[in-house]
Every structure is written in C-alpha cells, then in structure tokens.
Design an enzyme around this catalytic site. Structure first.
Site, short mmCIF file in Angstrom:
data_model
loop_
_atom_site.label_atom_id
_atom_site.label_comp_id
_atom_site.label_asym_id
_atom_site.label_seq_id
_atom_site.Cartn_x
_atom_site.Cartn_y
_atom_site.Cartn_z
N ASP A 167 0.73 -1.12 0.13
CA ASP A 167 -0.13 0.11 -0.02
C ASP A 167 0.91 1.21 0.09
O ASP A 167 1.94 1.13 0.57
CB ASP A 167 -0.97 0.12 1.21
CG ASP A 167 -1.92 1.08 0.88
OD1 ASP A 167 -2.29 1.35 -0.28
OD2 ASP A 167 -2.68 1.28 2.08
N GLY A 168 0.44 2.30 -0.55
CA GLY A 168 1.06 3.64 -0.55
C GLY A 168 1.60 4.07 -1.70
O GLY A 168 2.48 4.82 -1.90
N HIS A 205 2.38 3.16 -9.13
CA HIS A 205 2.52 1.55 -9.31
C HIS A 205 3.47 1.03 -10.21
O HIS A 205 4.03 -0.11 -9.64
CB HIS A 205 0.98 1.43 -10.11
CG HIS A 205 -0.16 1.76 -9.21
ND1 HIS A 205 -0.32 1.26 -7.90
CD2 HIS A 205 -1.13 2.35 -9.76
CE1 HIS A 205 -1.44 1.73 -7.64
NE2 HIS A 205 -2.09 2.42 -8.47
N SER A 207 -7.34 -6.11 -4.70
CA SER A 207 -8.47 -6.68 -4.03
C SER A 207 -9.87 -6.56 -4.69
O SER A 207 -10.00 -5.94 -5.77
CB SER A 207 -8.64 -5.81 -2.47
OG SER A 207 -9.31 -4.59 -2.91
N THR A 208 -10.77 -7.15 -4.31
CA THR A 208 -12.06 -7.39 -4.83
C THR A 208 -12.59 -6.01 -4.80
O THR A 208 -13.46 -5.81 -5.44
CB THR A 208 -12.84 -8.24 -4.09
OG1 THR A 208 -12.76 -8.07 -2.55
CG2 THR A 208 -12.73 -9.71 -4.31
N ARG A 216 -11.70 1.54 -8.53
CA ARG A 216 -10.53 2.47 -8.92
C ARG A 216 -11.03 2.95 -10.44
O ARG A 216 -11.68 2.22 -11.27
CB ARG A 216 -9.35 1.96 -8.62
CG ARG A 216 -9.04 1.84 -7.20
CD ARG A 216 -7.47 1.65 -7.16
NE ARG A 216 -7.27 1.39 -5.83
CZ ARG A 216 -6.17 1.54 -5.20
NH1 ARG A 216 -5.06 1.77 -5.90
NH2 ARG A 216 -6.04 1.34 -3.85
N LEU A 242 10.78 -21.03 -1.87
CA LEU A 242 9.81 -19.92 -1.12
C LEU A 242 8.52 -20.17 -1.99
O LEU A 242 8.51 -20.26 -3.34
CB LEU A 242 10.20 -18.60 -1.31
CG LEU A 242 9.22 -17.51 -1.17
CD1 LEU A 242 9.03 -17.30 0.21
CD2 LEU A 242 9.72 -16.27 -1.56
N ARG A 271 -5.56 -1.13 9.19
CA ARG A 271 -6.67 -1.92 8.94
C ARG A 271 -6.19 -3.18 8.37
O ARG A 271 -5.34 -3.17 7.52
CB ARG A 271 -7.90 -1.34 8.64
CG ARG A 271 -7.45 -0.55 7.30
CD ARG A 271 -8.84 0.46 6.56
NE ARG A 271 -8.33 1.25 5.49
CZ ARG A 271 -8.15 2.32 5.44
NH1 ARG A 271 -8.46 2.99 6.71
NH2 ARG A 271 -7.69 3.07 4.58
N SER A 321 -8.04 -4.37 5.74
CA SER A 321 -8.86 -4.36 4.33
C SER A 321 -9.14 -5.56 3.57
O SER A 321 -8.53 -5.87 2.39
CB SER A 321 -7.92 -3.47 3.55
OG SER A 321 -7.49 -2.17 4.03
N GLU A 350 0.59 -12.00 13.68
CA GLU A 350 1.23 -10.76 14.18
C GLU A 350 1.07 -9.71 13.32
O GLU A 350 1.54 -9.84 12.15
CB GLU A 350 2.82 -11.03 14.52
CG GLU A 350 2.97 -12.06 15.79
CD GLU A 350 2.26 -11.63 17.19
OE1 GLU A 350 2.36 -10.52 17.46
OE2 GLU A 350 1.63 -12.50 17.78
C1 IPE Z 1 -1.28 0.09 -3.91
O1 IPE Z 1 -1.20 1.19 -3.19
C2 IPE Z 1 -2.25 -0.89 -3.71
C3 IPE Z 1 -2.52 -1.64 -4.96
C4 IPE Z 1 -4.00 -1.68 -5.21
C5 IPE Z 1 -1.66 -2.24 -5.79
P1 IPE Z 1 -2.32 2.31 -3.61
O2 IPE Z 1 -2.63 2.56 -4.80
O3 IPE Z 1 -3.58 1.96 -2.80
O4 IPE Z 1 -1.64 3.68 -2.63
P2 IPE Z 1 -2.34 4.75 -1.86
O5 IPE Z 1 -3.08 4.11 -0.84
O6 IPE Z 1 -3.49 5.63 -2.79
O7 IPE Z 1 -1.36 5.69 -1.54
MG MG Z 2 -4.09 2.38 -0.71
#
Ligand code: IPE
Ligand code: MG
Length: 238
Positions: free
Chosen positions: A2-3, A19, A47-48, A53, A113, A176, A178, A189
């Site tokens: 994320d992020g 991305h 994710s579903t 988006r 792995l 969270r 999500s 953990e």
């Molecule tokens: C990547 O981060 C999550 C994916 C769906 C690949 P985000 O696209 O959710 O980035 P933020 O949360 O907007 O910063």
């Molecule tokens: Mg995000």
C-alpha cells in the site's frame, strides 16, 4: 502493498508512476524472503474492492501483473520459487489468468519460497466461496454438516494447504486489514509501517522480522508451556 499513490503524489507524479515504482520492492522482498528461509510470502496485489478505482488505473495494475509475471517467472523458477494465485480468478482479465497459469505451471515442482499472489482477492469472498464448496459437498451427499469443522473449512479456502501467516505487514500506515486473509490471520502478528510500498526495501523486511522475533505469541494460552512463548517452534501448526 500500500502507498503507491501517495508515494507518487509526494513526488508530483501520477499514481501510475507509483504503481510502476512498486515493482522493484516486489523483487527485493521475494529475494530477501528466499534468503531468510521464509516458506511463504503472500502479496496482496489487487483486492475485490480495487475494481472501484478508475478504469485506466485498474487496467494499468492488470497489465503490470502480466508484465511482471511473464518477465520474472524464469528467474523465480531458477531460484526455486513456487508461484500460486489466490482470489476469484474468473473475475480477472483473460491475460492475467493466463499469465498466472503459466507461472503456476512452470514453477509447480519447485520446493523453495512459495509466492502467493492475491489477485481479485477478498477475505470475505474467500469465506463465501468456501461455504459454497462445502454446501455443494453436503448437497451431493458426500459431507455431513456436523463434519464441517475448522480444518475442513480451512481446506476449502483458496489458501488450502498453506500455513497461517505468522506475520502480516501492512505498509502505508493504515491500521486495518482491508479484507486480507481474514480467516487465516486470526493469530497473525500485525505490523504496520508508515513506509510506502515503493520505498519498502530489504532493511524494512529485516526490521519487521526482527520485531516479529520479539513478539510473545500465546495463541490464547498463557505462553508458559515449554516452547509456547515465542513464534515458530512453539506453534503446533508449524
Ligand atoms: C497500492 O497502493 C495498492 C494496490 C492496489 C496495488 P495504493 O494505490 O492503494 O496507494 P495509496 O493508498 O493511494 O497511496
Ligand atoms: Mg491504498
């Protein structure tokens, strides 16, 4: 993971750049996990709920999946990595399904792995799908409702046969789950880091593992039985 969007925004770049920048840490994390002897790495890639988006962003994420799978599969195979997808496959574009299938088939015999890619994955949807599978078994007369227990349900999930995650790392700072591995993460953990995924590196993974090693895991018990206090060896499921 994320992020990506915030990483890009901070640099005055479009979300798509975030991305694209998120590909390198995938590589680095897979490598580091392999070296650390981690058995399973699950990456929550789509994710579903991510279908909400804008279409161009969804399309980019899907084509990045195909691009990365096809480009990396040979090297993953050389490293003994085994690829496996979880999530609702029939909802994915044909090109993604095909790339995932190619990667799974090529690496099926590997013993290193296990790289699990959560694509069109949702924890609730996974439980629903498992319930449907079990209901069909009951309907067909192959299963009695009273024989449905935790093991049976676990064996009906997309993650059947995989160990439950010991450590769940969320980057980007949100506290969270999500909809990620809701059933499987009952005793995982949790670790939240503010680091945006494109910046997540080897050092962040090592720090997370070190933090995990300091955690006391009791699985609802008191943790006073021999080997029961710390992660890994004391876990009866490992
Ligand atoms: C990547 O981060 C999550 C994916 C769906 C690949 P985000 O696209 O959710 O980035 P933020 O949360 O907007 O910063
Ligand atoms: Mg995000």
């Amino acid at each position: 993971m994320d992020g990506n969007g915030r990483w890009a925004q901070r640099r005055g770049l479009p979300r798509s750049a975030g991305h694209r920048a998120g590909v390198r840490p995938v590589r680095a994390t897979v490598e580091a996990c392999g070296e650390l002897g981690i058995r399973v790495l699950t990456l929550y890639a789509f994710s579903t709920e991510n279908w909400k988006r804008p279409r161009p962003e969804v399309d980019l994420l899907m084509s990045l999946c195909v691009e990365v799978l096809d480009r990396e599969v040979a090297e993953l195979h050389t490293k003994g990595v085994r690829v496996r997808g979880i999530g609702r496959r029939d909802g994915l574009p044909a090109a993604v399904r095909a790339a995932l299938k190619r990667a799974e088939e090529r690496t099926a015999g590997n013993q290193g792995l296990q790289l699990v890619l959560a694509l069109n994955y949702g924890g609730r949807q996974e439980v629903v799908d498992a319930a449907r599978r079990l209901a069909r078994e009951v309907q067909a007369g192959r299963l009695r409702p009273e024989d449905i227990d935790e093991d049976r349900l676990a064996a009906s999930m997309d993650t059947a046969g995989l160990p439950e995650p010991d450590l769940l790392i969320r980057c980007g700072g949100e506290m969270r789950l999500s909809n990620f591995l809701l059933w499987e993460s009952a005793y995982s953990e949790l670790l939240v880091t503010p680091v945006h995924w494109p910046d997540f590196g080897r050092a962040d993974l090592l720090a997370a593992v070190a933090e995990f090693q300091r955690r006391q895991r009791r699985f609802g018990g008191l943790g006073s039985t021999p080997g029961g206090a710390l992660g890994g060896a004391g876990d009866p499921r490992t």
